[in-house]
Design a protein around this motif. Structure first.
Motif, mmCIF file in Angstrom:
data_model
loop_
_atom_site.group_PDB
_atom_site.id
_atom_site.type_symbol
_atom_site.label_atom_id
_atom_site.label_comp_id
_atom_site.label_asym_id
_atom_site.label_seq_id
_atom_site.Cartn_x
_atom_site.Cartn_y
_atom_site.Cartn_z
ATOM 1 N N THR A 90 0.830 -1.200 0.000
ATOM 2 C CA THR A 90 0.000 0.000 0.000
ATOM 3 C C THR A 90 0.866 1.252 0.000
ATOM 4 O OG1 THR A 90 -1.847 -1.106 1.107
ATOM 5 C CG2 THR A 90 -1.729 1.286 1.307
ATOM 6 N N SER A 91 1.916 1.248 0.792
ATOM 7 C CA SER A 91 2.806 2.410 0.849
ATOM 8 C C SER A 91 3.469 2.676 -0.492
ATOM 9 C CB SER A 91 3.879 2.198 1.916
ATOM 10 O OG SER A 91 3.292 2.094 3.204
ATOM 11 N N GLY A 147 2.154 1.705 -3.475
ATOM 12 C CA GLY A 147 1.188 1.754 -4.569
ATOM 13 C C GLY A 147 1.215 0.531 -5.455
ATOM 14 N N HIS A 173 -7.006 3.483 -2.263
ATOM 15 C CA HIS A 173 -6.135 3.551 -3.435
ATOM 16 C C HIS A 173 -6.448 2.453 -4.463
ATOM 17 C CE1 HIS A 173 -3.904 6.540 -1.225
ATOM 18 N NE2 HIS A 173 -3.692 5.690 -0.232
ATOM 19 N N LEU A 214 -6.045 -0.856 -4.398
ATOM 20 C CA LEU A 214 -4.924 -1.777 -4.613
ATOM 21 C C LEU A 214 -5.264 -3.231 -4.324
ATOM 22 C CD1 LEU A 214 -2.071 0.390 -3.039
ATOM 23 C CD2 LEU A 214 -2.589 0.081 -5.472
#
Length: 477
Positions: free
Chosen positions: A71-72, A74, A468, A470
Protein backbone atom coordinates in the motif's frame (compact mmCIF):
# COMPACT_ATOMS: atom_id res chain seq x y z
CA UNK A 1 -8.02 -14.38 -23.20
CA UNK A 2 -5.49 -12.00 -21.68
CA UNK A 3 -6.65 -9.98 -18.70
CA UNK A 4 -6.78 -6.31 -19.69
CA UNK A 5 -7.85 -3.31 -17.63
CA UNK A 6 -7.78 0.38 -18.43
CA UNK A 7 -4.35 1.19 -17.00
CA UNK A 8 -0.99 -0.44 -17.68
CA UNK A 9 -0.12 -3.18 -15.17
CA UNK A 10 2.00 -2.02 -12.23
CA UNK A 11 5.43 -3.61 -11.97
CA UNK A 12 6.65 -3.99 -8.39
CA UNK A 13 10.03 -2.25 -8.02
CA UNK A 14 12.94 -4.34 -6.82
CA UNK A 15 13.11 -2.17 -3.70
CA UNK A 16 9.57 -3.26 -2.79
CA UNK A 17 10.40 -6.90 -3.44
CA UNK A 18 13.38 -6.52 -1.11
CA UNK A 19 11.09 -5.21 1.62
CA UNK A 20 8.75 -8.14 1.05
CA UNK A 21 11.69 -10.56 1.25
CA UNK A 22 12.61 -9.04 4.59
CA UNK A 23 9.03 -9.49 5.79
CA UNK A 24 8.41 -13.11 4.77
CA UNK A 25 11.83 -14.55 3.91
CA UNK A 26 13.58 -14.53 0.55
CA UNK A 27 12.45 -18.03 -0.42
CA UNK A 28 8.82 -16.96 0.01
CA UNK A 29 9.03 -14.26 -2.66
CA UNK A 30 8.83 -16.11 -5.98
CA UNK A 31 9.73 -14.31 -9.19
CA UNK A 32 10.73 -17.11 -11.58
CA UNK A 33 8.56 -17.30 -14.69
CA UNK A 34 8.02 -21.06 -14.51
CA UNK A 35 6.96 -20.93 -10.86
CA UNK A 36 4.67 -17.95 -11.43
CA UNK A 37 3.01 -19.38 -14.54
CA UNK A 38 0.34 -21.56 -12.82
CA UNK A 39 -0.68 -18.58 -10.69
CA UNK A 40 -1.31 -16.30 -13.67
CA UNK A 41 -4.14 -18.26 -15.26
CA UNK A 42 -7.54 -19.23 -13.88
CA UNK A 43 -8.78 -22.80 -13.62
CA UNK A 44 -10.58 -22.91 -16.98
CA UNK A 45 -7.85 -21.01 -18.83
CA UNK A 46 -10.18 -18.18 -19.87
CA UNK A 47 -8.10 -15.38 -18.33
CA UNK A 48 -4.35 -14.92 -18.14
CA UNK A 49 -2.63 -12.15 -16.23
CA UNK A 50 0.75 -10.81 -15.17
CA UNK A 51 2.51 -10.33 -11.84
CA UNK A 52 5.94 -9.33 -10.57
CA UNK A 53 6.02 -11.96 -7.82
CA UNK A 54 4.14 -14.42 -5.69
CA UNK A 55 4.34 -13.64 -1.97
CA UNK A 56 3.87 -16.53 0.47
CA UNK A 57 3.35 -15.20 4.01
CA UNK A 58 3.19 -17.74 6.82
CA UNK A 59 1.39 -15.76 9.54
CA UNK A 60 -1.34 -13.14 9.80
CA UNK A 61 1.29 -10.63 10.89
CA UNK A 62 3.31 -11.35 7.75
CA UNK A 63 0.20 -10.87 5.60
CA UNK A 64 -0.40 -7.52 7.28
CA UNK A 65 3.23 -6.48 6.78
CA UNK A 66 3.04 -7.33 3.07
CA UNK A 67 -0.12 -5.28 2.64
CA UNK A 68 1.42 -2.34 4.48
CA UNK A 69 4.49 -2.43 2.24
CA UNK A 70 2.48 -2.71 -0.96
CA UNK A 71 0.00 0.00 0.00
CA UNK A 72 2.81 2.41 0.85
CA UNK A 73 4.42 1.74 -2.53
CA UNK A 74 1.19 1.75 -4.57
CA UNK A 75 1.62 -1.88 -5.63
CA UNK A 76 -1.58 -3.89 -6.24
CA UNK A 77 -2.12 -7.14 -4.33
CA UNK A 78 -4.20 -10.07 -5.59
CA UNK A 79 -5.05 -12.57 -2.83
CA UNK A 80 -5.15 -16.15 -4.10
CA UNK A 81 -6.00 -19.44 -2.43
CA UNK A 82 -6.26 -22.71 -4.34
CA UNK A 83 -6.85 -20.84 -7.61
CA UNK A 84 -9.98 -22.87 -8.41
CA UNK A 85 -12.22 -19.88 -9.17
CA UNK A 86 -14.31 -19.72 -12.34
CA UNK A 87 -14.81 -15.98 -12.95
CA UNK A 88 -11.25 -14.66 -13.13
CA UNK A 89 -11.37 -13.29 -9.59
CA UNK A 90 -7.88 -14.50 -8.69
CA UNK A 91 -6.09 -13.56 -11.90
CA UNK A 92 -3.55 -10.73 -11.36
CA UNK A 93 -3.07 -7.67 -13.50
CA UNK A 94 0.34 -6.48 -12.43
CA UNK A 95 1.50 -6.05 -8.85
CA UNK A 96 1.98 -9.14 -6.71
CA UNK A 97 0.02 -12.27 -5.89
CA UNK A 98 -0.37 -13.01 -2.19
CA UNK A 99 -1.03 -16.72 -1.66
CA UNK A 100 -2.31 -18.19 1.58
CA UNK A 101 -1.07 -21.79 1.30
CA UNK A 102 1.34 -21.44 4.24
CA UNK A 103 -1.52 -20.29 6.50
CA UNK A 104 -2.64 -23.87 6.94
CA UNK A 105 -3.07 -24.49 10.66
CA UNK A 106 -6.16 -25.63 12.53
CA UNK A 107 -5.78 -23.32 15.49
CA UNK A 108 -8.53 -24.64 17.72
CA UNK A 109 -11.32 -27.23 17.87
CA UNK A 110 -14.13 -26.86 20.40
CA UNK A 111 -16.43 -29.92 20.24
CA UNK A 112 -18.83 -28.56 22.87
CA UNK A 113 -19.22 -25.18 21.18
CA UNK A 114 -19.20 -27.05 17.84
CA UNK A 115 -16.64 -24.72 16.29
CA UNK A 116 -13.24 -24.93 14.64
CA UNK A 117 -10.78 -22.09 14.11
CA UNK A 118 -8.93 -22.57 10.82
CA UNK A 119 -6.45 -20.55 8.84
CA UNK A 120 -7.26 -19.41 5.34
CA UNK A 121 -4.88 -21.79 3.58
CA UNK A 122 -6.43 -24.96 4.96
CA UNK A 123 -7.66 -27.20 2.15
CA UNK A 124 -11.43 -27.72 2.40
CA UNK A 125 -11.05 -31.51 2.45
CA UNK A 126 -8.60 -31.13 5.35
CA UNK A 127 -11.18 -29.13 7.30
CA UNK A 128 -13.82 -31.78 6.59
CA UNK A 129 -11.43 -34.51 7.78
CA UNK A 130 -10.60 -32.65 11.00
CA UNK A 131 -14.29 -32.29 11.78
CA UNK A 132 -14.88 -35.97 11.02
CA UNK A 133 -12.01 -36.94 13.34
CA UNK A 134 -13.90 -35.58 16.34
CA UNK A 135 -17.25 -36.97 15.22
CA UNK A 136 -18.52 -33.73 13.71
CA UNK A 137 -19.45 -32.49 10.25
CA UNK A 138 -18.34 -29.42 8.34
CA UNK A 139 -20.95 -29.52 5.58
CA UNK A 140 -19.43 -27.32 2.88
CA UNK A 141 -18.82 -29.66 -0.07
CA UNK A 142 -17.58 -28.71 -3.56
CA UNK A 143 -16.20 -30.55 -6.56
CA UNK A 144 -12.83 -28.82 -5.95
CA UNK A 145 -12.69 -29.62 -2.21
CA UNK A 146 -9.42 -31.51 -2.63
CA UNK A 147 -7.58 -28.35 -3.71
CA UNK A 148 -9.65 -25.27 -2.86
CA UNK A 149 -8.78 -23.39 0.33
CA UNK A 150 -11.18 -22.25 3.01
CA UNK A 151 -10.07 -18.63 2.58
CA UNK A 152 -11.14 -18.71 -1.05
CA UNK A 153 -14.42 -20.36 -0.07
CA UNK A 154 -15.02 -17.48 2.33
CA UNK A 155 -13.94 -14.81 -0.14
CA UNK A 156 -16.42 -16.08 -2.73
CA UNK A 157 -19.17 -17.19 -0.33
CA UNK A 158 -19.08 -20.64 -1.93
CA UNK A 159 -22.21 -22.75 -2.16
CA UNK A 160 -21.95 -26.44 -3.03
CA UNK A 161 -24.24 -29.41 -2.67
CA UNK A 162 -25.32 -28.95 0.96
CA UNK A 163 -26.71 -25.40 0.82
CA UNK A 164 -30.25 -26.77 0.89
CA UNK A 165 -29.77 -27.89 4.50
CA UNK A 166 -26.86 -25.90 5.89
CA UNK A 167 -26.69 -22.68 3.88
CA UNK A 168 -23.88 -20.98 1.97
CA UNK A 169 -20.41 -20.48 3.41
CA UNK A 170 -21.58 -17.20 4.95
CA UNK A 171 -23.99 -19.18 7.11
CA UNK A 172 -21.20 -21.42 8.40
CA UNK A 173 -18.98 -18.65 9.83
CA UNK A 174 -19.06 -17.06 13.28
CA UNK A 175 -15.91 -14.95 13.30
CA UNK A 176 -13.06 -13.77 11.09
CA UNK A 177 -9.51 -12.51 11.24
CA UNK A 178 -8.66 -10.14 8.38
CA UNK A 179 -5.54 -8.25 7.34
CA UNK A 180 -6.60 -4.84 6.03
CA UNK A 181 -4.96 -2.94 3.16
CA UNK A 182 -3.23 -0.48 5.51
CA UNK A 183 -1.66 -3.30 7.54
CA UNK A 184 -4.10 -3.30 10.44
CA UNK A 185 -5.55 -6.61 11.59
CA UNK A 186 -9.22 -7.11 12.38
CA UNK A 187 -9.27 -9.73 15.13
CA UNK A 188 -12.84 -10.92 15.45
CA UNK A 189 -12.41 -14.68 15.94
CA UNK A 190 -15.38 -15.16 18.22
CA UNK A 191 -17.43 -18.33 18.52
CA UNK A 192 -20.66 -16.61 19.52
CA UNK A 193 -24.04 -17.50 18.02
CA UNK A 194 -25.46 -14.25 19.32
CA UNK A 195 -23.43 -11.06 19.11
CA UNK A 196 -25.24 -7.75 18.57
CA UNK A 197 -22.32 -5.42 19.28
CA UNK A 198 -22.61 -3.14 16.28
CA UNK A 199 -22.18 -3.88 12.60
CA UNK A 200 -21.57 -7.46 11.54
CA UNK A 201 -18.16 -6.75 10.03
CA UNK A 202 -17.38 -10.29 8.96
CA UNK A 203 -20.02 -10.12 6.25
CA UNK A 204 -18.17 -7.25 4.58
CA UNK A 205 -15.35 -9.64 3.75
CA UNK A 206 -17.24 -12.87 3.07
CA UNK A 207 -18.05 -12.76 -0.64
CA UNK A 208 -15.90 -9.66 -1.29
CA UNK A 209 -13.42 -11.70 -3.39
CA UNK A 210 -10.35 -10.19 -1.73
CA UNK A 211 -11.19 -6.63 -2.76
CA UNK A 212 -11.38 -5.29 0.82
CA UNK A 213 -8.66 -7.24 2.63
CA UNK A 214 -7.19 -10.69 3.11
CA UNK A 215 -9.07 -13.20 5.27
CA UNK A 216 -6.43 -15.03 7.31
CA UNK A 217 -8.52 -17.18 9.66
CA UNK A 218 -12.10 -18.00 10.56
CA UNK A 219 -14.22 -19.60 13.25
CA UNK A 220 -16.52 -22.03 11.46
CA UNK A 221 -19.56 -23.97 12.66
CA UNK A 222 -19.57 -27.72 13.06
CA UNK A 223 -22.63 -29.97 13.01
CA UNK A 224 -23.56 -33.46 14.18
CA UNK A 225 -21.93 -36.07 12.01
CA UNK A 226 -24.11 -37.89 9.51
CA UNK A 227 -24.31 -41.56 10.44
CA UNK A 228 -27.12 -42.68 8.15
CA UNK A 229 -28.08 -41.64 4.67
CA UNK A 230 -30.41 -42.80 1.93
CA UNK A 231 -29.62 -41.81 -1.65
CA UNK A 232 -31.65 -42.21 -4.81
CA UNK A 233 -31.42 -41.30 -8.48
CA UNK A 234 -34.95 -40.47 -9.57
CA UNK A 235 -36.14 -40.21 -13.17
CA UNK A 236 -38.80 -37.69 -14.10
CA UNK A 237 -40.40 -36.14 -17.17
CA UNK A 238 -38.79 -32.71 -16.80
CA UNK A 239 -38.18 -29.82 -14.42
CA UNK A 240 -41.81 -29.27 -13.40
CA UNK A 241 -42.10 -32.89 -12.30
CA UNK A 242 -38.81 -32.53 -10.44
CA UNK A 243 -40.15 -29.44 -8.68
CA UNK A 244 -43.24 -31.36 -7.57
CA UNK A 245 -41.02 -34.10 -6.16
CA UNK A 246 -38.88 -31.54 -4.36
CA UNK A 247 -41.95 -29.99 -2.76
CA UNK A 248 -43.14 -33.43 -1.65
CA UNK A 249 -39.77 -34.32 -0.11
CA UNK A 250 -39.41 -30.93 1.56
CA UNK A 251 -42.88 -31.19 3.05
CA UNK A 252 -42.46 -34.74 4.33
CA UNK A 253 -38.78 -34.81 5.28
CA UNK A 254 -37.51 -31.25 5.34
CA UNK A 255 -35.60 -31.88 8.56
CA UNK A 256 -33.39 -34.54 6.96
CA UNK A 257 -33.45 -33.60 3.26
CA UNK A 258 -29.81 -32.71 2.58
CA UNK A 259 -29.58 -32.90 -1.23
CA UNK A 260 -31.77 -32.34 -4.25
CA UNK A 261 -29.63 -32.10 -7.38
CA UNK A 262 -31.06 -31.87 -10.89
CA UNK A 263 -29.56 -33.06 -14.18
CA UNK A 264 -30.90 -33.82 -17.64
CA UNK A 265 -30.29 -36.75 -19.95
CA UNK A 266 -27.47 -35.16 -21.94
CA UNK A 267 -25.56 -34.41 -18.75
CA UNK A 268 -25.98 -37.96 -17.48
CA UNK A 269 -24.74 -39.37 -20.80
CA UNK A 270 -21.71 -37.07 -20.71
CA UNK A 271 -20.90 -38.10 -17.17
CA UNK A 272 -21.22 -41.82 -17.90
CA UNK A 273 -19.07 -41.55 -21.03
CA UNK A 274 -16.39 -39.69 -19.08
CA UNK A 275 -16.24 -42.28 -16.29
CA UNK A 276 -15.00 -45.72 -17.41
CA UNK A 277 -16.64 -48.61 -15.64
CA UNK A 278 -19.88 -46.77 -14.96
CA UNK A 279 -23.25 -47.57 -16.49
CA UNK A 280 -26.75 -46.21 -16.53
CA UNK A 281 -28.47 -47.61 -13.43
CA UNK A 282 -31.85 -47.59 -15.17
CA UNK A 283 -33.11 -49.84 -17.92
CA UNK A 284 -34.18 -46.98 -20.18
CA UNK A 285 -33.40 -43.33 -20.80
CA UNK A 286 -35.49 -40.55 -19.26
CA UNK A 287 -35.60 -36.79 -19.93
CA UNK A 288 -34.42 -35.66 -16.50
CA UNK A 289 -33.19 -36.89 -13.13
CA UNK A 290 -32.91 -35.80 -9.54
CA UNK A 291 -30.25 -37.00 -7.13
CA UNK A 292 -31.86 -36.88 -3.70
CA UNK A 293 -30.46 -37.71 -0.31
CA UNK A 294 -31.85 -37.92 3.19
CA UNK A 295 -29.26 -37.82 5.98
CA UNK A 296 -29.38 -37.93 9.75
CA UNK A 297 -27.13 -38.04 12.78
CA UNK A 298 -29.59 -40.35 14.56
CA UNK A 299 -27.97 -43.80 14.63
CA UNK A 300 -31.34 -45.38 15.47
CA UNK A 301 -33.15 -43.91 12.48
CA UNK A 302 -33.85 -46.16 9.50
CA UNK A 303 -34.38 -43.58 6.80
CA UNK A 304 -34.22 -45.92 3.81
CA UNK A 305 -37.88 -46.95 4.16
CA UNK A 306 -38.87 -43.30 4.57
CA UNK A 307 -37.29 -42.44 1.23
CA UNK A 308 -38.85 -45.49 -0.41
CA UNK A 309 -42.29 -44.49 0.88
CA UNK A 310 -42.18 -40.92 -0.39
CA UNK A 311 -40.89 -42.08 -3.79
CA UNK A 312 -43.70 -44.62 -4.00
CA UNK A 313 -46.22 -41.86 -3.39
CA UNK A 314 -44.54 -39.68 -6.01
CA UNK A 315 -44.68 -42.55 -8.51
CA UNK A 316 -48.38 -43.03 -7.85
CA UNK A 317 -48.93 -39.28 -8.32
CA UNK A 318 -47.06 -39.51 -11.66
CA UNK A 319 -44.42 -37.03 -10.50
CA UNK A 320 -41.64 -39.51 -11.22
CA UNK A 321 -41.07 -42.29 -13.75
CA UNK A 322 -38.52 -44.52 -12.05
CA UNK A 323 -36.03 -44.55 -9.18
CA UNK A 324 -32.91 -46.38 -8.08
CA UNK A 325 -31.98 -46.36 -4.40
CA UNK A 326 -28.37 -46.99 -3.41
CA UNK A 327 -28.37 -50.17 -1.35
CA UNK A 328 -24.78 -49.83 -0.13
CA UNK A 329 -22.15 -47.18 0.43
CA UNK A 330 -20.46 -48.04 -2.88
CA UNK A 331 -23.76 -47.79 -4.75
CA UNK A 332 -24.50 -44.43 -3.13
CA UNK A 333 -21.04 -43.20 -4.10
CA UNK A 334 -21.62 -44.38 -7.68
CA UNK A 335 -24.84 -42.35 -7.87
CA UNK A 336 -23.04 -39.29 -6.55
CA UNK A 337 -20.23 -39.75 -9.07
CA UNK A 338 -22.67 -39.24 -11.95
CA UNK A 339 -23.41 -35.76 -10.62
CA UNK A 340 -19.89 -34.88 -9.50
CA UNK A 341 -18.29 -35.77 -12.84
CA UNK A 342 -20.59 -33.51 -14.84
CA UNK A 343 -18.41 -30.40 -15.10
CA UNK A 344 -15.27 -32.29 -16.07
CA UNK A 345 -17.16 -34.46 -18.55
CA UNK A 346 -18.50 -31.46 -20.46
CA UNK A 347 -14.99 -30.43 -21.50
CA UNK A 348 -14.85 -33.34 -23.95
CA UNK A 349 -17.83 -32.11 -25.94
CA UNK A 350 -16.47 -28.84 -27.28
CA UNK A 351 -16.79 -25.26 -26.18
CA UNK A 352 -19.41 -24.42 -23.60
CA UNK A 353 -20.87 -21.17 -22.31
CA UNK A 354 -21.63 -21.51 -18.63
CA UNK A 355 -24.03 -19.66 -16.39
CA UNK A 356 -24.13 -19.82 -12.59
CA UNK A 357 -27.60 -18.47 -11.92
CA UNK A 358 -30.21 -18.57 -9.19
CA UNK A 359 -33.94 -17.94 -9.17
CA UNK A 360 -36.54 -18.45 -6.43
CA UNK A 361 -37.09 -22.19 -6.03
CA UNK A 362 -40.69 -21.84 -7.21
CA UNK A 363 -39.37 -20.41 -10.51
CA UNK A 364 -36.68 -22.98 -11.29
CA UNK A 365 -38.80 -25.17 -13.57
CA UNK A 366 -40.24 -22.18 -15.44
CA UNK A 367 -36.74 -20.73 -15.85
CA UNK A 368 -35.40 -23.97 -17.33
CA UNK A 369 -38.31 -24.26 -19.75
CA UNK A 370 -38.15 -20.64 -20.93
CA UNK A 371 -34.37 -20.36 -21.05
CA UNK A 372 -33.86 -23.59 -23.01
CA UNK A 373 -36.40 -22.47 -25.62
CA UNK A 374 -34.82 -19.00 -25.86
CA UNK A 375 -31.22 -20.12 -26.35
CA UNK A 376 -32.24 -22.76 -28.89
CA UNK A 377 -34.15 -20.12 -30.83
CA UNK A 378 -30.94 -18.08 -31.01
CA UNK A 379 -28.55 -20.96 -31.78
CA UNK A 380 -30.34 -23.92 -33.35
CA UNK A 381 -29.03 -27.35 -32.36
CA UNK A 382 -27.31 -25.89 -29.30
CA UNK A 383 -27.04 -28.53 -26.56
CA UNK A 384 -28.25 -27.25 -23.18
CA UNK A 385 -26.80 -29.12 -20.22
CA UNK A 386 -28.38 -27.63 -17.10
CA UNK A 387 -27.67 -29.18 -13.72
CA UNK A 388 -27.22 -28.18 -10.15
CA UNK A 389 -28.67 -27.34 -6.82
CA UNK A 390 -32.37 -27.43 -7.61
CA UNK A 391 -33.38 -27.28 -3.95
CA UNK A 392 -31.82 -23.85 -3.38
CA UNK A 393 -32.63 -22.40 -6.80
CA UNK A 394 -29.05 -22.48 -8.16
CA UNK A 395 -28.75 -23.93 -11.64
CA UNK A 396 -25.55 -24.24 -13.64
CA UNK A 397 -27.11 -23.44 -17.00
CA UNK A 398 -24.33 -24.70 -19.24
CA UNK A 399 -24.62 -24.58 -23.01
CA UNK A 400 -22.53 -26.89 -25.18
CA UNK A 401 -21.90 -25.95 -28.80
CA UNK A 402 -23.83 -27.66 -31.60
CA UNK A 403 -22.08 -30.66 -33.13
CA UNK A 404 -21.82 -28.88 -36.49
CA UNK A 405 -20.47 -25.58 -35.11
CA UNK A 406 -16.86 -24.66 -34.37
CA UNK A 407 -15.74 -23.68 -30.90
CA UNK A 408 -14.76 -20.22 -32.11
CA UNK A 409 -18.10 -19.55 -33.79
CA UNK A 410 -19.99 -20.71 -30.75
CA UNK A 411 -17.94 -18.60 -28.33
CA UNK A 412 -18.69 -15.67 -30.59
CA UNK A 413 -22.25 -15.92 -29.27
CA UNK A 414 -21.06 -15.51 -25.68
CA UNK A 415 -22.44 -12.00 -25.09
CA UNK A 416 -25.72 -12.64 -26.88
CA UNK A 417 -26.43 -15.87 -24.97
CA UNK A 418 -25.47 -14.26 -21.68
CA UNK A 419 -27.95 -11.48 -22.32
CA UNK A 420 -30.74 -13.92 -23.17
CA UNK A 421 -30.16 -16.05 -20.08
CA UNK A 422 -29.50 -13.25 -17.60
CA UNK A 423 -32.47 -11.19 -18.75
CA UNK A 424 -34.75 -14.14 -18.04
CA UNK A 425 -33.09 -14.73 -14.67
CA UNK A 426 -33.48 -11.12 -13.56
CA UNK A 427 -37.06 -10.96 -14.83
CA UNK A 428 -37.81 -13.88 -12.50
CA UNK A 429 -36.24 -12.13 -9.51
CA UNK A 430 -33.00 -14.07 -9.74
CA UNK A 431 -29.23 -13.52 -9.75
CA UNK A 432 -26.66 -13.89 -12.53
CA UNK A 433 -24.11 -15.11 -9.98
CA UNK A 434 -25.25 -17.68 -7.45
CA UNK A 435 -22.07 -19.21 -6.01
CA UNK A 436 -19.10 -18.45 -8.28
CA UNK A 437 -18.83 -14.72 -7.60
CA UNK A 438 -18.42 -11.72 -9.91
CA UNK A 439 -14.66 -11.51 -10.38
CA UNK A 440 -13.66 -10.06 -13.73
CA UNK A 441 -16.06 -12.03 -15.92
CA UNK A 442 -19.29 -10.57 -14.52
CA UNK A 443 -18.38 -6.96 -13.66
CA UNK A 444 -20.43 -5.72 -16.61
CA UNK A 445 -23.41 -7.76 -15.49
CA UNK A 446 -23.17 -6.26 -12.00
CA UNK A 447 -23.39 -2.75 -13.48
CA UNK A 448 -26.22 -3.75 -15.80
CA UNK A 449 -28.47 -5.51 -13.32
CA UNK A 450 -27.68 -4.41 -9.77
CA UNK A 451 -29.56 -1.57 -8.07
CA UNK A 452 -27.63 1.72 -8.50
CA UNK A 453 -27.90 2.53 -4.81
CA UNK A 454 -26.43 -0.88 -3.95
CA UNK A 455 -23.54 -0.22 -6.34
CA UNK A 456 -22.97 3.19 -4.77
CA UNK A 457 -22.82 1.68 -1.29
CA UNK A 458 -20.40 -1.02 -2.47
CA UNK A 459 -18.12 1.62 -3.95
CA UNK A 460 -18.24 3.68 -0.76
CA UNK A 461 -17.23 0.65 1.30
CA UNK A 462 -14.42 -0.10 -1.15
CA UNK A 463 -13.19 3.50 -1.00
CA UNK A 464 -13.28 3.52 2.80
CA UNK A 465 -11.24 0.33 3.26
CA UNK A 466 -9.08 0.44 0.12
CA UNK A 467 -8.95 4.12 -0.93
CA UNK A 468 -6.13 3.55 -3.44
CA UNK A 469 -7.86 0.59 -5.11
CA UNK A 470 -4.92 -1.78 -4.61
CA UNK A 471 -6.76 -4.86 -3.34
CA UNK A 472 -7.54 -7.18 -6.27
CA UNK A 473 -8.08 -4.24 -8.63
CA UNK A 474 -10.55 -4.57 -11.47
CA UNK A 475 -12.56 -7.31 -9.79
CA UNK A 476 -16.24 -7.05 -8.75
CA UNK A 477 -16.43 -3.23 -9.08
Amino acid sequence: MTLTLQDAPVVAPESVLDQLRAAVGARNVVTGASELAPRLVEDRGLFRGTASAEIRPGTTEEVAACLRICTSAGVPVVPQGGNTGLVGGGVPYGGVILTTGRLNQVRDIDPINATMTVEAGCILAQVQAEADRIGKLFPLSLASEGSCQIGGNLATNAGGTAVLRYGNTRDLVLGLEVALPDGQILRDLNGLRKNNTGYDLKNLFIGAEGTLGVITAAVIKLFPKTVSRATALVACGGPHHALALYDRLRTRHGDILSTFEYLERLGLEMSLAHSPGTSDPMAQAYPAYALVELATSDSEADIGPRLEAVLADALEAEEILDAVIGASESQRDALWAMRENMSEAQKSYGASIKHDVAVPVAQVADFLTEAVAAVRAHVPNLRPCPFGHFGDGNIHFNLTRPVDMSDADFLGEYDALNRIVHDIVVKMGGSFSAEHGVGLAKRGELRRYRDPVALQLMQQIKDALDPHGLMNPGKVL
